[in-house]
Design an enzyme around this catalytic site. Structure first.
Site, PDB file in Angstrom:
ATOM      1  N   GLY A  92       1.302  -0.911  -0.089  1.00  0.00           N
ATOM      2  CA  GLY A  92      -0.156   0.070   0.400  1.00  0.00           C
ATOM      3  C   GLY A  92       0.756   1.107   0.023  1.00  0.00           C
ATOM      4  O   GLY A  92       0.453   2.315   0.399  1.00  0.00           O
ATOM      5  N   HIS A  99       8.730   5.972   4.297  1.00  0.00           N
ATOM      6  CA  HIS A  99       8.667   6.930   5.481  1.00  0.00           C
ATOM      7  C   HIS A  99       8.331   6.277   6.793  1.00  0.00           C
ATOM      8  O   HIS A  99       7.060   4.794   6.595  1.00  0.00           O
ATOM      9  CB  HIS A  99       8.176   8.168   5.003  1.00  0.00           C
ATOM     10  CG  HIS A  99       6.360   7.345   3.791  1.00  0.00           C
ATOM     11  ND1 HIS A  99       6.622   7.535   2.767  1.00  0.00           N
ATOM     12  CD2 HIS A  99       5.420   6.985   4.253  1.00  0.00           C
ATOM     13  CE1 HIS A  99       5.713   6.163   2.747  1.00  0.00           C
ATOM     14  NE2 HIS A  99       4.972   6.749   2.812  1.00  0.00           N
TER      15      HIS A  99
HETATM   16  P1  AMP Z   1       2.261   5.506   1.760  1.00  0.00           P
HETATM   17  O1  AMP Z   1       1.126   4.688   1.804  1.00  0.00           O
HETATM   18  O2  AMP Z   1       3.031   5.286   3.359  1.00  0.00           O
HETATM   19  O3  AMP Z   1       2.608   5.496   0.708  1.00  0.00           O
HETATM   20  O4  AMP Z   1       1.949   7.098   3.162  1.00  0.00           O
HETATM   21  C1  AMP Z   1       2.125   7.836   2.234  1.00  0.00           C
HETATM   22  C2  AMP Z   1       1.000   9.051   2.566  1.00  0.00           C
HETATM   23  O5  AMP Z   1       1.109  10.474   2.129  1.00  0.00           O
HETATM   24  C3  AMP Z   1      -0.130   9.880   2.898  1.00  0.00           C
HETATM   25  O6  AMP Z   1      -1.018   9.038   4.191  1.00  0.00           O
HETATM   26  C4  AMP Z   1      -0.650  10.776   1.990  1.00  0.00           C
HETATM   27  O7  AMP Z   1      -2.195  10.893   2.936  1.00  0.00           O
HETATM   28  C5  AMP Z   1       0.719  11.306   2.648  1.00  0.00           C
HETATM   29  N1  AMP Z   1       0.933  12.165   1.992  1.00  0.00           N
HETATM   30  C6  AMP Z   1       0.739  12.572   0.819  1.00  0.00           C
HETATM   31  N2  AMP Z   1       0.927  13.613  -0.266  1.00  0.00           N
HETATM   32  C7  AMP Z   1       1.097  14.916   0.726  1.00  0.00           C
HETATM   33  C8  AMP Z   1       2.162  16.091   0.963  1.00  0.00           C
HETATM   34  N3  AMP Z   1       1.624  17.453   0.058  1.00  0.00           N
HETATM   35  N4  AMP Z   1       2.150  16.444   2.189  1.00  0.00           N
HETATM   36  C9  AMP Z   1       1.874  15.594   3.579  1.00  0.00           C
HETATM   37  N5  AMP Z   1       1.333  14.332   3.848  1.00  0.00           N
HETATM   38  C10 AMP Z   1       0.774  14.094   1.789  1.00  0.00           C
END
Ligand code: AMP
Ligand code: ZN
Length: 112
Positions: A92, A99
């Protein structure tokens, strides 16, 4: 990585709600929070995912782990927090820059 969203956030090219920064990590609030507190802890160096780690990253990964509790506490999570790392499409992962999610506080969803 020129086309990486989190590299652009780290570089200040895309705005974010920064919580903490040092020479190794950048920490900011998730734009779509899944709980009252939802932080993303990101290494400044571009690593795609856990699947791309190698021995050279040992110190960095240990450092990220060691910072988590203090980061959570700095947001008022005094009685605990959840960490999530999504890896690859099967895990996912939406943003291809490693991160660690820190979640906690009111509205923490169930895990099962
Ligand atoms: P993942 O699914 O583990 O790759 O998590 C990616 C996360 O990045 C998600 O929870 C998104 O809500 C977050 N995200 C995407 N774009 C941004 C942004 N510009 N600033 C902060 N968080 C973000
Ligand atoms: Zn990146």
């Amino acid at each position: 990585m020129s086309n990486c969203l989190f590299c652009k956030i780290i570089a200040g090219e895309i705005p974010s709600s920064k919580v903490y920064e040092d020479d190794q990590i950048f920490v900011f609030k998730d734009i779509n929070p899944k709980a009252a507190v939802h932080l993303l802890v990101v290494p400044k160096t571009h690593i795609k995912s856990l699947d791309e780690l190698s021995d050279e990253h040992q110190t960095l990964i240990a450092y990220m782990m060691l910072e988590l509790a203090d980061l959570a506490r700095s947001q008022g999570l005094d009685d605990g927090f959840r960490t999530i790392i999504n890896t690859g499409a099967g895990g996912g992962q939406e943003v291809a820059h490693l991160h660690i999610h820190i979640l906690g506080g009111k509205d923490l969803p169930g895990f099962n």
